[in-house]
Design a protein around this motif. Structure first.
Motif, PDB file in Angstrom:
ATOM      1  N   LYS A  74     -52.008 -13.241  92.204  1.00  0.00           N
ATOM      2  CA  LYS A  74     -50.915 -14.187  92.008  1.00  0.00           C
ATOM      3  C   LYS A  74     -50.030 -14.095  93.244  1.00  0.00           C
ATOM      4  CE  LYS A  74     -51.124 -15.107  87.272  1.00  0.00           C
ATOM      5  NZ  LYS A  74     -50.427 -15.839  86.222  1.00  0.00           N
ATOM      6  N   TYR A  75     -49.332 -15.174  93.531  1.00  0.00           N
ATOM      7  CA  TYR A  75     -48.549 -15.245  94.765  1.00  0.00           C
ATOM      8  C   TYR A  75     -47.606 -14.050  94.878  1.00  0.00           C
ATOM      9  CZ  TYR A  75     -45.433 -16.783  98.424  1.00  0.00           C
ATOM     10  OH  TYR A  75     -44.695 -16.835  99.577  1.00  0.00           O
ATOM     11  N   GLY A  76     -47.648 -13.402  96.037  1.00  0.00           N
ATOM     12  CA  GLY A  76     -46.735 -12.302  96.289  1.00  0.00           C
ATOM     13  C   GLY A  76     -47.104 -10.992  95.616  1.00  0.00           C
ATOM     14  N   GLU A  77     -48.276 -10.958  95.008  1.00  0.00           N
ATOM     15  CA  GLU A  77     -48.657  -9.741  94.307  1.00  0.00           C
ATOM     16  C   GLU A  77     -49.964  -9.186  94.857  1.00  0.00           C
ATOM     17  OE1 GLU A  77     -46.640 -11.358  90.155  1.00  0.00           O
ATOM     18  OE2 GLU A  77     -48.626 -10.427  90.105  1.00  0.00           O
ATOM     19  N   GLY A  78     -50.315  -8.009  94.350  1.00  0.00           N
ATOM     20  CA  GLY A  78     -51.553  -7.386  94.786  1.00  0.00           C
ATOM     21  C   GLY A  78     -52.761  -7.991  94.101  1.00  0.00           C
ATOM     22  N   LEU A  79     -53.926  -7.417  94.374  1.00  0.00           N
ATOM     23  CA  LEU A  79     -55.173  -7.920  93.827  1.00  0.00           C
ATOM     24  C   LEU A  79     -55.480  -7.237  92.494  1.00  0.00           C
ATOM     25  CD1 LEU A  79     -55.314  -8.686  96.859  1.00  0.00           C
ATOM     26  CD2 LEU A  79     -57.768  -8.251  96.745  1.00  0.00           C
ATOM     27  N   ILE A  80     -55.821  -8.042  91.511  1.00  0.00           N
ATOM     28  CA  ILE A  80     -56.187  -7.518  90.201  1.00  0.00           C
ATOM     29  C   ILE A  80     -57.706  -7.558  90.083  1.00  0.00           C
ATOM     30  CG2 ILE A  80     -55.990  -7.832  87.697  1.00  0.00           C
ATOM     31  CD1 ILE A  80     -53.325  -9.333  88.338  1.00  0.00           C
ATOM     32  N   PHE A  81     -58.296  -6.410  89.821  1.00  0.00           N
ATOM     33  CA  PHE A  81     -59.754  -6.301  89.727  1.00  0.00           C
ATOM     34  C   PHE A  81     -60.255  -7.059  88.497  1.00  0.00           C
ATOM     35  CE2 PHE A  81     -63.876  -4.540  90.118  1.00  0.00           C
ATOM     36  CZ  PHE A  81     -64.287  -4.129  88.864  1.00  0.00           C
ATOM     37  N   LEU A  82     -61.291  -7.874  88.705  1.00  0.00           N
ATOM     38  CA  LEU A  82     -61.913  -8.598  87.600  1.00  0.00           C
ATOM     39  C   LEU A  82     -63.272  -7.983  87.262  1.00  0.00           C
ATOM     40  CD1 LEU A  82     -61.133 -12.304  88.606  1.00  0.00           C
ATOM     41  CD2 LEU A  82     -59.968 -10.908  86.882  1.00  0.00           C
ATOM     42  N   MET A  83     -64.177  -8.028  88.233  1.00  0.00           N
ATOM     43  CA  MET A  83     -65.535  -7.559  87.976  1.00  0.00           C
ATOM     44  C   MET A  83     -66.209  -7.076  89.241  1.00  0.00           C
ATOM     45  SD  MET A  83     -67.038 -10.229  85.175  1.00  0.00           S
ATOM     46  CE  MET A  83     -65.700 -11.381  85.349  1.00  0.00           C
ATOM     47  N   MET A  84     -67.176  -6.191  89.049  1.00  0.00           N
ATOM     48  CA  MET A  84     -67.984  -5.695  90.150  1.00  0.00           C
ATOM     49  C   MET A  84     -69.455  -5.903  89.800  1.00  0.00           C
ATOM     50  SD  MET A  84     -68.145  -1.811  91.692  1.00  0.00           S
ATOM     51  CE  MET A  84     -68.662  -1.027  90.179  1.00  0.00           C
ATOM     52  N   LEU A  85     -70.216  -6.438  90.740  1.00  0.00           N
ATOM     53  CA  LEU A  85     -71.640  -6.691  90.547  1.00  0.00           C
ATOM     54  C   LEU A  85     -72.394  -5.962  91.636  1.00  0.00           C
ATOM     55  CD1 LEU A  85     -71.259 -10.541  90.087  1.00  0.00           C
ATOM     56  CD2 LEU A  85     -71.630  -8.897  88.242  1.00  0.00           C
ATOM     57  N   GLN A  86     -73.444  -5.251  91.241  1.00  0.00           N
ATOM     58  CA  GLN A  86     -74.159  -4.473  92.248  1.00  0.00           C
ATOM     59  C   GLN A  86     -75.646  -4.773  92.314  1.00  0.00           C
ATOM     60  OE1 GLN A  86     -72.615  -0.423  91.215  1.00  0.00           O
ATOM     61  NE2 GLN A  86     -71.909  -0.436  93.337  1.00  0.00           N
ATOM     62  N   LYS A  87     -76.206  -5.318  91.270  1.00  0.00           N
ATOM     63  CA  LYS A  87     -77.653  -5.535  91.264  1.00  0.00           C
ATOM     64  C   LYS A  87     -77.970  -7.008  91.202  1.00  0.00           C
ATOM     65  CE  LYS A  87     -78.276  -1.239  88.712  1.00  0.00           C
ATOM     66  NZ  LYS A  87     -78.741  -0.640  87.425  1.00  0.00           N
ATOM     67  N   GLY A  88     -79.037  -7.374  91.896  1.00  0.00           N
ATOM     68  CA  GLY A  88     -79.470  -8.758  91.859  1.00  0.00           C
ATOM     69  C   GLY A  88     -79.737  -9.208  90.447  1.00  0.00           C
ATOM     70  N   GLY A  89     -79.252 -10.384  90.100  1.00  0.00           N
ATOM     71  CA  GLY A  89     -79.444 -10.912  88.762  1.00  0.00           C
ATOM     72  C   GLY A  89     -78.420 -10.427  87.763  1.00  0.00           C
ATOM     73  N   GLU A  90     -77.566  -9.506  88.202  1.00  0.00           N
ATOM     74  CA  GLU A  90     -76.574  -8.949  87.286  1.00  0.00           C
ATOM     75  C   GLU A  90     -75.573 -10.022  86.876  1.00  0.00           C
ATOM     76  OE1 GLU A  90     -74.539  -5.551  88.868  1.00  0.00           O
ATOM     77  OE2 GLU A  90     -73.845  -4.900  86.900  1.00  0.00           O
ATOM     78  N   GLU A  91     -75.170  -9.949  85.632  1.00  0.00           N
ATOM     79  CA  GLU A  91     -74.182 -10.885  85.108  1.00  0.00           C
ATOM     80  C   GLU A  91     -73.220 -10.094  84.222  1.00  0.00           C
ATOM     81  OE1 GLU A  91     -75.720 -14.538  83.467  1.00  0.00           O
ATOM     82  OE2 GLU A  91     -74.141 -14.603  81.942  1.00  0.00           O
ATOM     83  N   LYS A  92     -71.927 -10.329  84.444  1.00  0.00           N
ATOM     84  CA  LYS A  92     -70.915  -9.639  83.647  1.00  0.00           C
ATOM     85  C   LYS A  92     -69.914 -10.644  83.116  1.00  0.00           C
ATOM     86  CE  LYS A  92     -71.071  -5.053  85.693  1.00  0.00           C
ATOM     87  NZ  LYS A  92     -70.320  -3.993  86.403  1.00  0.00           N
ATOM     88  N   SER A  93     -69.372 -10.343  81.955  1.00  0.00           N
ATOM     89  CA  SER A  93     -68.383 -11.227  81.349  1.00  0.00           C
ATOM     90  C   SER A  93     -67.190 -10.435  80.871  1.00  0.00           C
ATOM     91  CB  SER A  93     -68.995 -11.971  80.156  1.00  0.00           C
ATOM     92  OG  SER A  93     -69.996 -12.860  80.570  1.00  0.00           O
ATOM     93  N   HIS A  94     -66.025 -11.071  80.994  1.00  0.00           N
ATOM     94  CA  HIS A  94     -64.801 -10.478  80.456  1.00  0.00           C
ATOM     95  C   HIS A  94     -63.961 -11.625  79.928  1.00  0.00           C
ATOM     96  CE1 HIS A  94     -61.369  -7.924  79.858  1.00  0.00           C
ATOM     97  NE2 HIS A  94     -60.637  -8.708  80.622  1.00  0.00           N
ATOM     98  N   GLU A  95     -63.797 -11.636  78.630  1.00  0.00           N
ATOM     99  CA  GLU A  95     -63.093 -12.729  77.961  1.00  0.00           C
ATOM    100  C   GLU A  95     -63.799 -14.027  78.347  1.00  0.00           C
ATOM    101  OE1 GLU A  95     -58.860 -10.425  77.462  1.00  0.00           O
ATOM    102  OE2 GLU A  95     -59.017 -11.993  78.962  1.00  0.00           O
ATOM    103  N   LYS A  96     -63.130 -14.950  78.985  1.00  0.00           N
ATOM    104  CA  LYS A  96     -63.762 -16.244  79.264  1.00  0.00           C
ATOM    105  C   LYS A  96     -64.264 -16.357  80.700  1.00  0.00           C
ATOM    106  CE  LYS A  96     -61.227 -18.730  75.714  1.00  0.00           C
ATOM    107  NZ  LYS A  96     -60.358 -19.880  75.402  1.00  0.00           N
ATOM    108  N   ILE A  97     -64.350 -15.237  81.396  1.00  0.00           N
ATOM    109  CA  ILE A  97     -64.783 -15.246  82.783  1.00  0.00           C
ATOM    110  C   ILE A  97     -66.138 -14.553  82.893  1.00  0.00           C
ATOM    111  CG2 ILE A  97     -64.237 -14.549  85.127  1.00  0.00           C
ATOM    112  CD1 ILE A  97     -61.297 -14.585  84.368  1.00  0.00           C
ATOM    113  N   THR A  98     -67.093 -15.233  83.550  1.00  0.00           N
ATOM    114  CA  THR A  98     -68.432 -14.692  83.757  1.00  0.00           C
ATOM    115  C   THR A  98     -68.755 -14.732  85.231  1.00  0.00           C
ATOM    116  OG1 THR A  98     -69.187 -15.495  81.608  1.00  0.00           O
ATOM    117  CG2 THR A  98     -70.883 -14.953  83.216  1.00  0.00           C
ATOM    118  N   ALA A  99     -69.293 -13.632  85.743  1.00  0.00           N
ATOM    119  CA  ALA A  99     -69.701 -13.588  87.141  1.00  0.00           C
ATOM    120  C   ALA A  99     -71.170 -13.211  87.223  1.00  0.00           C
ATOM    121  CB  ALA A  99     -68.853 -12.582  87.917  1.00  0.00           C
ATOM    122  N   LYS A 100     -71.864 -13.840  88.190  1.00  0.00           N
ATOM    123  CA  LYS A 100     -73.285 -13.578  88.384  1.00  0.00           C
ATOM    124  C   LYS A 100     -73.534 -13.261  89.853  1.00  0.00           C
ATOM    125  CE  LYS A 100     -74.577 -17.126  85.000  1.00  0.00           C
ATOM    126  NZ  LYS A 100     -75.371 -18.355  84.780  1.00  0.00           N
TER     127      LYS A 100
END
Lengths: 113, 111
Positions: free
Chosen positions: B38-64
Protein backbone atom coordinates in the motif's frame (compact mmCIF):
# COMPACT_ATOMS: atom_id res chain seq x y z
CA UNK A 1 11.04 -8.63 17.58
CA UNK A 2 7.94 -9.76 15.76
CA UNK A 3 8.80 -8.00 12.53
CA UNK A 4 11.48 -6.00 10.75
CA UNK A 5 11.73 -2.53 12.26
CA UNK A 6 13.14 0.46 10.39
CA UNK A 7 13.89 3.92 11.67
CA UNK A 8 13.37 6.73 11.11
CA UNK A 9 10.10 6.31 9.26
CA UNK A 10 10.64 9.59 7.43
CA UNK A 11 13.77 11.62 6.90
CA UNK A 12 14.21 14.99 5.23
CA UNK A 13 17.80 15.90 4.47
CA UNK A 14 19.35 18.93 2.92
CA UNK A 15 21.46 18.23 -0.13
CA UNK A 16 24.98 17.44 0.98
CA UNK A 17 23.96 16.17 4.40
CA UNK A 18 24.89 12.69 5.61
CA UNK A 19 22.09 10.33 6.74
CA UNK A 20 21.97 7.00 8.56
CA UNK A 21 19.06 4.59 8.25
CA UNK A 22 18.59 1.77 10.72
CA UNK A 23 17.18 -1.72 10.31
CA UNK A 24 16.34 -4.15 13.12
CA UNK A 25 15.73 -7.56 11.53
CA UNK A 26 13.73 -10.40 12.98
CA UNK A 27 15.72 -12.05 15.75
CA UNK A 28 17.67 -15.03 14.44
CA UNK A 29 17.40 -14.07 10.79
CA UNK A 30 20.74 -14.67 9.15
CA UNK A 31 20.19 -12.79 5.90
CA UNK A 32 19.55 -9.06 5.64
CA UNK A 33 18.89 -7.07 2.48
CA UNK A 34 18.61 -3.39 1.64
CA UNK A 35 16.51 -2.15 -1.28
CA UNK A 36 15.86 1.25 -2.78
CA UNK A 37 12.40 1.99 -4.18
CA UNK A 38 11.82 5.04 -6.33
CA UNK A 39 8.31 6.39 -6.72
CA UNK A 40 6.22 4.17 -8.98
CA UNK A 41 8.93 1.54 -9.34
CA UNK A 42 9.67 -1.85 -7.87
CA UNK A 43 12.37 -2.18 -5.21
CA UNK A 44 15.95 -2.27 -6.50
CA UNK A 45 18.55 -4.37 -4.69
CA UNK A 46 21.33 -2.48 -2.93
CA UNK A 47 23.24 -4.90 -0.72
CA UNK A 48 23.05 -8.20 1.19
CA UNK A 49 24.49 -9.50 4.46
CA UNK A 50 24.80 -12.99 5.79
CA UNK A 51 25.35 -12.50 9.50
CA UNK A 52 27.98 -9.75 9.68
CA UNK A 53 29.51 -10.46 6.28
CA UNK A 54 28.50 -8.23 3.39
CA UNK A 55 28.37 -10.78 0.58
CA UNK A 56 26.94 -8.64 -2.20
CA UNK A 57 27.09 -4.87 -2.57
CA UNK A 58 26.72 -4.78 -6.32
CA UNK A 59 23.58 -2.65 -6.15
CA UNK A 60 25.05 0.27 -4.23
CA UNK A 61 24.78 3.17 -6.71
CA UNK A 62 27.93 5.02 -5.68
CA UNK A 63 30.69 5.13 -3.11
CA UNK A 64 28.52 7.57 -1.14
CA UNK A 65 26.46 4.58 -0.03
CA UNK A 66 27.79 2.39 2.75
CA UNK A 67 26.14 -0.38 4.77
CA UNK A 68 27.25 -2.31 7.81
CA UNK A 69 26.02 -5.01 10.15
CA UNK A 70 28.84 -5.30 12.66
CA UNK A 71 27.31 -7.83 15.07
CA UNK A 72 25.19 -9.71 12.59
CA UNK A 73 21.95 -8.19 13.80
CA UNK A 74 21.12 -4.49 13.42
CA UNK A 75 22.19 -2.92 10.14
CA UNK A 76 22.80 0.69 9.18
CA UNK A 77 22.69 2.14 5.68
CA UNK A 78 24.63 5.37 5.45
CA UNK A 79 24.44 7.84 2.62
CA UNK A 80 27.05 10.56 2.49
CA UNK A 81 26.63 13.93 0.81
CA UNK A 82 23.03 13.20 -0.16
CA UNK A 83 21.82 14.20 -3.60
CA UNK A 84 18.27 14.76 -4.84
CA UNK A 85 18.37 11.51 -6.80
CA UNK A 86 18.80 9.68 -3.49
CA UNK A 87 15.19 10.53 -2.60
CA UNK A 88 13.39 7.21 -2.35
CA UNK A 89 11.99 4.69 0.10
CA UNK A 90 14.70 2.48 1.56
CA UNK A 91 13.44 -0.97 2.46
CA UNK A 92 15.10 -3.55 4.65
CA UNK A 93 14.26 -7.25 4.54
CA UNK A 94 15.44 -10.23 6.54
CA UNK A 95 15.28 -13.95 5.99
CA UNK A 96 16.01 -17.00 8.10
CA UNK A 97 17.98 -18.55 5.26
CA UNK A 98 17.91 -19.08 1.50
CA UNK A 99 14.63 -20.51 0.32
CA UNK A 100 12.68 -19.12 3.24
CA UNK A 101 10.44 -16.10 2.94
CA UNK A 102 11.71 -12.55 3.05
CA UNK A 103 10.06 -10.22 5.60
CA UNK A 104 10.15 -6.54 4.78
CA UNK A 105 10.10 -3.55 7.09
CA UNK A 106 7.86 -0.51 6.53
CA UNK A 107 10.74 1.40 5.00
CA UNK A 108 12.33 4.81 5.49
CA UNK A 109 11.15 7.52 3.14
CA UNK A 110 14.10 9.80 2.41
CA UNK A 111 13.50 13.17 0.84
CA UNK A 112 16.51 15.26 -0.15
CA UNK A 113 15.76 18.96 -0.57
CA UNK B 1 14.34 -4.36 -13.47
CA UNK B 2 14.02 -5.70 -17.02
CA UNK B 3 14.64 -9.19 -15.72
CA UNK B 4 11.09 -9.37 -14.40
CA UNK B 5 8.22 -7.91 -16.36
CA UNK B 6 4.79 -7.47 -14.86
CA UNK B 7 1.61 -6.92 -16.80
CA UNK B 8 -0.48 -4.97 -16.76
CA UNK B 9 1.20 -1.99 -15.11
CA UNK B 10 -2.13 -0.77 -13.86
CA UNK B 11 -5.55 -2.32 -13.63
CA UNK B 12 -8.96 -0.90 -12.79
CA UNK B 13 -11.74 -3.40 -12.15
CA UNK B 14 -15.22 -3.25 -10.78
CA UNK B 15 -15.80 -4.75 -7.38
CA UNK B 16 -16.76 -8.39 -7.65
CA UNK B 17 -14.88 -9.02 -10.92
CA UNK B 18 -12.01 -11.45 -11.35
CA UNK B 19 -8.56 -10.32 -12.46
CA UNK B 20 -5.13 -11.71 -13.33
CA UNK B 21 -1.67 -10.19 -13.03
CA UNK B 22 1.28 -11.77 -14.81
CA UNK B 23 4.97 -11.85 -14.06
CA UNK B 24 7.47 -13.07 -16.66
CA UNK B 25 11.17 -13.66 -16.15
CA UNK B 26 13.96 -13.52 -18.71
CA UNK B 27 16.02 -15.95 -16.59
CA UNK B 28 15.52 -19.22 -14.75
CA UNK B 29 13.38 -18.85 -11.66
CA UNK B 30 14.45 -20.43 -8.41
CA UNK B 31 11.70 -18.96 -6.30
CA UNK B 32 8.88 -16.57 -7.06
CA UNK B 33 7.36 -14.30 -4.42
CA UNK B 34 4.24 -12.20 -4.54
CA UNK B 35 3.92 -9.15 -2.33
CA UNK B 36 1.32 -6.46 -1.85
CA UNK B 37 2.20 -2.87 -1.04
CA UNK B 38 0.00 0.00 0.00
CA UNK B 39 1.22 3.51 -0.69
CA UNK B 40 3.92 4.58 1.72
CA UNK B 41 4.14 1.21 3.39
CA UNK B 42 6.33 -1.85 3.30
CA UNK B 43 5.76 -5.06 1.38
CA UNK B 44 3.27 -7.58 2.72
CA UNK B 45 4.12 -11.18 1.87
CA UNK B 46 1.38 -13.03 0.00
CA UNK B 47 2.80 -16.25 -1.38
CA UNK B 48 5.98 -18.05 -2.33
CA UNK B 49 6.22 -20.55 -5.20
CA UNK B 50 9.24 -22.73 -5.72
CA UNK B 51 8.32 -25.65 -7.94
CA UNK B 52 7.13 -25.73 -11.49
CA UNK B 53 3.40 -26.23 -11.66
CA UNK B 54 2.99 -25.19 -8.05
CA UNK B 55 -0.22 -23.41 -7.18
CA UNK B 56 -1.10 -21.78 -3.88
CA UNK B 57 -4.22 -20.07 -2.63
CA UNK B 58 -4.99 -17.75 0.23
CA UNK B 59 -8.55 -16.56 0.65
CA UNK B 60 -9.51 -15.28 -2.81
CA UNK B 61 -5.98 -15.01 -4.20
CA UNK B 62 -4.37 -17.82 -6.20
CA UNK B 63 -0.85 -17.85 -7.59
CA UNK B 64 0.65 -20.30 -10.07
CA UNK B 65 4.17 -20.91 -11.29
CA UNK B 66 4.88 -22.11 -14.81
CA UNK B 67 8.56 -22.97 -14.65
CA UNK B 68 8.89 -23.82 -18.34
CA UNK B 69 7.49 -20.48 -19.34
CA UNK B 70 9.36 -18.75 -16.54
CA UNK B 71 6.12 -17.09 -15.64
CA UNK B 72 3.80 -16.67 -12.70
CA UNK B 73 0.25 -15.43 -12.50
CA UNK B 74 -1.73 -14.01 -9.62
CA UNK B 75 -5.48 -14.38 -9.84
CA UNK B 76 -8.01 -12.62 -7.63
CA UNK B 77 -11.55 -13.92 -7.57
CA UNK B 78 -14.51 -11.68 -6.76
CA UNK B 79 -12.37 -8.63 -6.06
CA UNK B 80 -13.04 -6.43 -3.04
CA UNK B 81 -11.93 -2.89 -2.14
CA UNK B 82 -9.44 -4.41 0.32
CA UNK B 83 -7.58 -5.93 -2.64
CA UNK B 84 -6.59 -2.49 -3.93
CA UNK B 85 -2.88 -1.72 -3.84
CA UNK B 86 0.34 -2.43 -5.69
CA UNK B 87 1.21 -6.03 -6.40
CA UNK B 88 4.87 -6.89 -6.81
CA UNK B 89 6.47 -10.09 -7.98
CA UNK B 90 9.99 -10.82 -6.81
CA UNK B 91 12.23 -13.67 -7.86
CA UNK B 92 15.45 -15.35 -6.98
CA UNK B 93 17.11 -15.65 -10.38
CA UNK B 94 19.63 -18.35 -11.15
CA UNK B 95 20.10 -19.23 -7.51
CA UNK B 96 21.05 -15.77 -6.28
CA UNK B 97 20.11 -14.88 -2.71
CA UNK B 98 18.79 -11.44 -3.57
CA UNK B 99 15.33 -10.87 -4.97
CA UNK B 100 14.79 -9.03 -8.23
CA UNK B 101 11.43 -7.27 -8.50
CA UNK B 102 9.08 -6.36 -11.28
CA UNK B 103 7.90 -2.78 -11.60
CA UNK B 104 4.60 -3.53 -9.90
CA UNK B 105 0.94 -3.58 -10.90
CA UNK B 106 -1.30 -0.90 -9.44
CA UNK B 107 -4.76 -2.35 -8.78
CA UNK B 108 -7.78 -0.11 -8.28
CA UNK B 109 -11.15 -1.56 -7.32
CA UNK B 110 -14.19 0.54 -8.22
CA UNK B 111 -17.31 0.05 -6.11
Amino acid sequence: GAGVSQSPRYKVAKRGQDVALRCDPISGHVSLFWYQQALGQGPEFLTYFQNEAQLDKSGLPSDRFFAERPEGSVSTLKIQRTQQEDSAVYLCASSLSWGYGYTFGSGTRLTVV
Amino acid sequence: SQELEQSPQSLIVQEGKNLTINCTSSKTLYGLYWYKQKYGEGLIFLMMLQKGGEEKSHEKITAKLDEKKQQSSLHITASQPSHAGIYLCGASLQGAQKLVFGQGTRLTINP
